[in-house]
Structure formats: structure tokens, C-alpha cells
Design a protein around this motif. Structure first.
Motif, PDB file in Angstrom:
ATOM      1  N   GLN A  25       0.733  -1.210  -0.111  1.00  0.00           N
ATOM      2  CA  GLN A  25      -0.111   0.068  -0.002  1.00  0.00           C
ATOM      3  C   GLN A  25       0.580   1.155   0.025  1.00  0.00           C
ATOM      4  O   GLN A  25       0.553   2.246  -0.691  1.00  0.00           O
ATOM      5  CB  GLN A  25      -0.977   0.181   1.178  1.00  0.00           C
ATOM      6  N   GLN A  26       1.787   1.315   0.719  1.00  0.00           N
ATOM      7  CA  GLN A  26       2.875   2.323   0.737  1.00  0.00           C
ATOM      8  C   GLN A  26       3.646   2.601  -0.295  1.00  0.00           C
ATOM      9  O   GLN A  26       3.808   3.920  -0.929  1.00  0.00           O
ATOM     10  CB  GLN A  26       3.787   2.082   2.134  1.00  0.00           C
ATOM     11  N   LEU A  27       4.297   1.589  -0.947  1.00  0.00           N
ATOM     12  CA  LEU A  27       5.136   1.637  -2.232  1.00  0.00           C
ATOM     13  C   LEU A  27       4.687   1.196  -3.453  1.00  0.00           C
ATOM     14  O   LEU A  27       5.552   1.310  -4.528  1.00  0.00           O
ATOM     15  CB  LEU A  27       6.391   0.933  -1.841  1.00  0.00           C
ATOM     16  N   GLY A  28       3.321   0.540  -3.442  1.00  0.00           N
ATOM     17  CA  GLY A  28       2.910   0.298  -4.654  1.00  0.00           C
ATOM     18  C   GLY A  28       3.347  -1.326  -4.755  1.00  0.00           C
ATOM     19  O   GLY A  28       4.613  -1.556  -4.366  1.00  0.00           O
ATOM     20  N   PRO A  29       2.935  -2.238  -5.781  1.00  0.00           N
ATOM     21  CA  PRO A  29       3.494  -3.580  -5.848  1.00  0.00           C
ATOM     22  C   PRO A  29       4.982  -3.678  -6.300  1.00  0.00           C
ATOM     23  O   PRO A  29       5.413  -4.361  -5.470  1.00  0.00           O
ATOM     24  CB  PRO A  29       2.496  -4.146  -6.948  1.00  0.00           C
ATOM     25  N   HIS A  30       5.215  -2.878  -7.310  1.00  0.00           N
ATOM     26  CA  HIS A  30       6.746  -2.916  -7.694  1.00  0.00           C
ATOM     27  C   HIS A  30       7.548  -2.525  -6.516  1.00  0.00           C
ATOM     28  O   HIS A  30       8.515  -3.128  -6.294  1.00  0.00           O
ATOM     29  CB  HIS A  30       6.678  -2.265  -8.854  1.00  0.00           C
ATOM     30  N   GLY A  31       7.215  -1.362  -5.900  1.00  0.00           N
ATOM     31  CA  GLY A  31       8.223  -0.755  -4.753  1.00  0.00           C
ATOM     32  C   GLY A  31       8.429  -1.805  -3.670  1.00  0.00           C
ATOM     33  O   GLY A  31       9.397  -2.129  -3.170  1.00  0.00           O
ATOM     34  N   ALA A  32       7.198  -2.633  -3.310  1.00  0.00           N
ATOM     35  CA  ALA A  32       7.231  -3.395  -2.413  1.00  0.00           C
ATOM     36  C   ALA A  32       8.082  -4.660  -2.717  1.00  0.00           C
ATOM     37  O   ALA A  32       8.762  -5.304  -1.854  1.00  0.00           O
ATOM     38  CB  ALA A  32       5.735  -3.807  -1.934  1.00  0.00           C
ATOM     39  N   GLU A  33       7.622  -5.132  -3.845  1.00  0.00           N
ATOM     40  CA  GLU A  33       8.475  -6.197  -4.358  1.00  0.00           C
ATOM     41  C   GLU A  33      10.004  -5.980  -4.509  1.00  0.00           C
ATOM     42  O   GLU A  33      10.967  -6.842  -3.868  1.00  0.00           O
ATOM     43  CB  GLU A  33       7.954  -6.512  -5.869  1.00  0.00           C
ATOM     44  N   GLU A  34      10.159  -4.787  -4.749  1.00  0.00           N
ATOM     45  CA  GLU A  34      11.839  -4.595  -4.856  1.00  0.00           C
ATOM     46  C   GLU A  34      12.336  -4.518  -3.287  1.00  0.00           C
ATOM     47  O   GLU A  34      13.346  -5.056  -3.005  1.00  0.00           O
ATOM     48  CB  GLU A  34      12.101  -3.113  -5.317  1.00  0.00           C
ATOM     49  N   VAL A  35      11.531  -3.815  -2.307  1.00  0.00           N
ATOM     50  CA  VAL A  35      11.959  -3.976  -0.937  1.00  0.00           C
ATOM     51  C   VAL A  35      12.154  -5.110  -0.367  1.00  0.00           C
ATOM     52  O   VAL A  35      13.258  -5.504   0.350  1.00  0.00           O
ATOM     53  CB  VAL A  35      10.905  -2.741  -0.158  1.00  0.00           C
ATOM     54  N   VAL A  36      10.978  -6.026  -0.589  1.00  0.00           N
ATOM     55  CA  VAL A  36      11.142  -7.286  -0.002  1.00  0.00           C
ATOM     56  C   VAL A  36      12.335  -8.212  -0.758  1.00  0.00           C
ATOM     57  O   VAL A  36      13.122  -8.884  -0.009  1.00  0.00           O
ATOM     58  CB  VAL A  36       9.842  -8.201  -0.250  1.00  0.00           C
ATOM     59  N   CYS A  37      12.388  -8.274  -1.844  1.00  0.00           N
ATOM     60  CA  CYS A  37      13.492  -8.912  -2.520  1.00  0.00           C
ATOM     61  C   CYS A  37      15.002  -8.134  -2.201  1.00  0.00           C
ATOM     62  O   CYS A  37      15.790  -9.205  -1.561  1.00  0.00           O
ATOM     63  CB  CYS A  37      13.494  -8.800  -3.946  1.00  0.00           C
ATOM     64  N   ARG A  38      15.139  -7.144  -1.835  1.00  0.00           N
ATOM     65  CA  ARG A  38      16.365  -6.683  -1.421  1.00  0.00           C
ATOM     66  C   ARG A  38      16.521  -7.295  -0.010  1.00  0.00           C
ATOM     67  O   ARG A  38      17.755  -7.614   0.517  1.00  0.00           O
ATOM     68  CB  ARG A  38      16.528  -5.192  -1.606  1.00  0.00           C
ATOM     69  N   ALA A  39      15.515  -7.065   0.762  1.00  0.00           N
ATOM     70  CA  ALA A  39      15.759  -7.706   2.193  1.00  0.00           C
ATOM     71  C   ALA A  39      15.827  -8.839   2.468  1.00  0.00           C
ATOM     72  O   ALA A  39      16.754  -9.418   3.252  1.00  0.00           O
ATOM     73  CB  ALA A  39      14.313  -7.152   2.684  1.00  0.00           C
ATOM     74  N   MET A  40      15.372  -9.870   1.390  1.00  0.00           N
ATOM     75  CA  MET A  40      15.532 -11.190   1.454  1.00  0.00           C
ATOM     76  C   MET A  40      16.825 -11.518   0.961  1.00  0.00           C
ATOM     77  O   MET A  40      17.439 -12.378   1.702  1.00  0.00           O
ATOM     78  CB  MET A  40      14.461 -12.045   0.318  1.00  0.00           C
ATOM     79  N   GLU A  41      17.247 -10.886   0.103  1.00  0.00           N
ATOM     80  CA  GLU A  41      18.819 -11.040  -0.386  1.00  0.00           C
ATOM     81  C   GLU A  41      19.801 -10.700   0.814  1.00  0.00           C
ATOM     82  O   GLU A  41      20.596 -11.458   1.184  1.00  0.00           O
ATOM     83  CB  GLU A  41      19.178 -10.406  -1.666  1.00  0.00           C
ATOM     84  N   GLU A  42      19.507  -9.642   1.696  1.00  0.00           N
ATOM     85  CA  GLU A  42      20.336  -8.991   2.654  1.00  0.00           C
ATOM     86  C   GLU A  42      20.290 -10.091   3.783  1.00  0.00           C
ATOM     87  O   GLU A  42      21.226 -10.505   4.348  1.00  0.00           O
ATOM     88  CB  GLU A  42      19.987  -7.722   3.021  1.00  0.00           C
ATOM     89  N   LEU A  43      19.171 -10.660   4.135  1.00  0.00           N
ATOM     90  CA  LEU A  43      18.903 -11.483   5.235  1.00  0.00           C
ATOM     91  C   LEU A  43      19.835 -12.853   4.862  1.00  0.00           C
ATOM     92  O   LEU A  43      20.399 -13.441   5.687  1.00  0.00           O
ATOM     93  CB  LEU A  43      17.435 -11.943   5.275  1.00  0.00           C
ATOM     94  N   ALA A  44      19.612 -13.331   3.357  1.00  0.00           N
ATOM     95  CA  ALA A  44      20.412 -14.592   3.280  1.00  0.00           C
ATOM     96  C   ALA A  44      21.821 -14.263   3.276  1.00  0.00           C
ATOM     97  O   ALA A  44      22.652 -15.362   3.943  1.00  0.00           O
ATOM     98  CB  ALA A  44      19.965 -15.007   1.774  1.00  0.00           C
ATOM     99  N   VAL A  45      22.460 -13.092   3.103  1.00  0.00           N
ATOM    100  CA  VAL A  45      23.712 -12.988   2.927  1.00  0.00           C
ATOM    101  C   VAL A  45      24.095 -12.803   4.637  1.00  0.00           C
ATOM    102  O   VAL A  45      24.946 -13.328   5.090  1.00  0.00           O
ATOM    103  CB  VAL A  45      23.969 -11.591   2.211  1.00  0.00           C
ATOM    104  N   ILE A  72      16.006  -6.043   9.825  1.00  0.00           N
ATOM    105  CA  ILE A  72      15.644  -6.358   8.699  1.00  0.00           C
ATOM    106  C   ILE A  72      14.528  -7.277   8.411  1.00  0.00           C
ATOM    107  O   ILE A  72      13.512  -6.884   7.735  1.00  0.00           O
ATOM    108  CB  ILE A  72      16.814  -6.681   7.759  1.00  0.00           C
ATOM    109  N   ALA A  73      14.385  -8.299   9.439  1.00  0.00           N
ATOM    110  CA  ALA A  73      13.539  -9.116   9.418  1.00  0.00           C
ATOM    111  C   ALA A  73      12.236  -8.682  10.019  1.00  0.00           C
ATOM    112  O   ALA A  73      11.050  -8.866   9.507  1.00  0.00           O
ATOM    113  CB  ALA A  73      13.905 -10.450  10.293  1.00  0.00           C
ATOM    114  N   GLU A  74      12.252  -7.776  10.783  1.00  0.00           N
ATOM    115  CA  GLU A  74      11.106  -7.334  11.439  1.00  0.00           C
ATOM    116  C   GLU A  74      10.162  -6.264  10.321  1.00  0.00           C
ATOM    117  O   GLU A  74       9.381  -6.255  10.414  1.00  0.00           O
ATOM    118  CB  GLU A  74      11.496  -6.400  12.721  1.00  0.00           C
ATOM    119  N   GLN A  75      11.173  -5.674   9.255  1.00  0.00           N
ATOM    120  CA  GLN A  75      10.604  -4.791   8.439  1.00  0.00           C
ATOM    121  C   GLN A  75       9.840  -5.532   7.423  1.00  0.00           C
ATOM    122  O   GLN A  75       8.670  -4.852   6.877  1.00  0.00           O
ATOM    123  CB  GLN A  75      11.821  -4.040   8.019  1.00  0.00           C
TER     124      GLN A  75
END
Length: 127
Positions: A25-45, A72-75
Motif C-alpha cells: 500500500q505504501q510503495l505500490g506492488p513494484h516498490g514493495a516487491e523491490e524492498v522485499v527482494c532486497r531484504a530477502m537477499e540481505e537476510l540470506a547474506v 531487517i527481518a522485522e521490516q
């Protein structure tokens, strides 16, 4: 001779889907997807780095990485990962090597399962 059995921990991981929806809702579908994907990559690292720091007994970096991993996980709604990462921090602070070994194992397990769960959730909510 006694038979040894290996127990498998079967814990459901919870992902706060509301957090993903809030991001959408805050970032739109594309923005949210980017944030979640970056966070997931960062969490894995960070999970990998955390394991390396644990193996090398680098408590300073272990603390720092566990704290950032929790944030990051909480976000992105991975409250189980966040909570267990903070448990790692508490074990380091208490200098409890035995508890740290158990909690690190749990964090790696919960982290892996949560990354899979959030990937599946992301596919359903954004796909």
C-alpha cells in the motif's frame, strides 16, 4: 546396545502478511516487491555471514550482524527470525556458548524456512 534417534524440529514459521500488504500500500506492488527482494537477499547474506562469525568466535561482529538481521527481518514481517536473532544477541551478551550453539542452529533453521515462506507469500500477494 541402545538405538540413537535423531529428532527433527518441526516448527511452523510465521510471516506477518500484513506487513507485506502495508509495504504494498505504501510503495505500490513494484516498490514493495523491490524492498522485499532486497531484504530477502540481505537476510540470506547476513545469515551466512552470521554463521561464519559464529564459527570464528567473533562475538563483536556476531552481535552487530544479529542486531541488523533482526531489524531487517522485522521490516518485512519475519518476526520469528527477528526474535531468534535477538536471542542470539542475548546469548552472546551472556557469554553462554552452549545456549548460543542451540540458538544459532535454530536461527539458521527458522531463517531458511522463513525465507521460503515469505517467497511463497510474495508470489501470492504480488504475483
Amino acid at each position: 546396545m541402545a538405538e540413537l534417534k535423531t529428532l527433527q524440529a518441526q516448527q511452523r514459521v510465521r510471516v506477518d502478511s500484513g506487513r507485506i500488504l502495508d509495504l504494498t500500500q505504501q510503495l505500490g506492488p513494484h516498490g514493495a516487491e523491490e524492498v522485499v527482494c532486497r531484504a530477502m537477499e540481505e537476510l540470506a547474506v547476513r545469515l551466512t555471514y552470521l554463521e561464519d562469525r559464529y564459527r570464528s568466535a567473533d562475538s563483536s561482529q556476531l552481535r552487530k550482524t544479529a542486531r541488523s538481521l533482526a531489524k531487517i527481518a522485522e521490516q518485512i514481517g519475519m518476526s520469528d527470525v527477528s526474535r531468534v536473532a535477538l536471542d542470539v544477541l542475548n546469548c552472546v551478551d551472556a557469554e553462554d556458548e552452549h545456549a548460543l550453539a542451540a540458538v544459532m542452529t535454530r536461527l539458521l533453521h527458522v531463517g531458511e524456512r522463513s525465507l521460503s515462506a515469505i517467497w511463497d507469500l510474495q508470489d501470492m500477494t504480488m504475483g
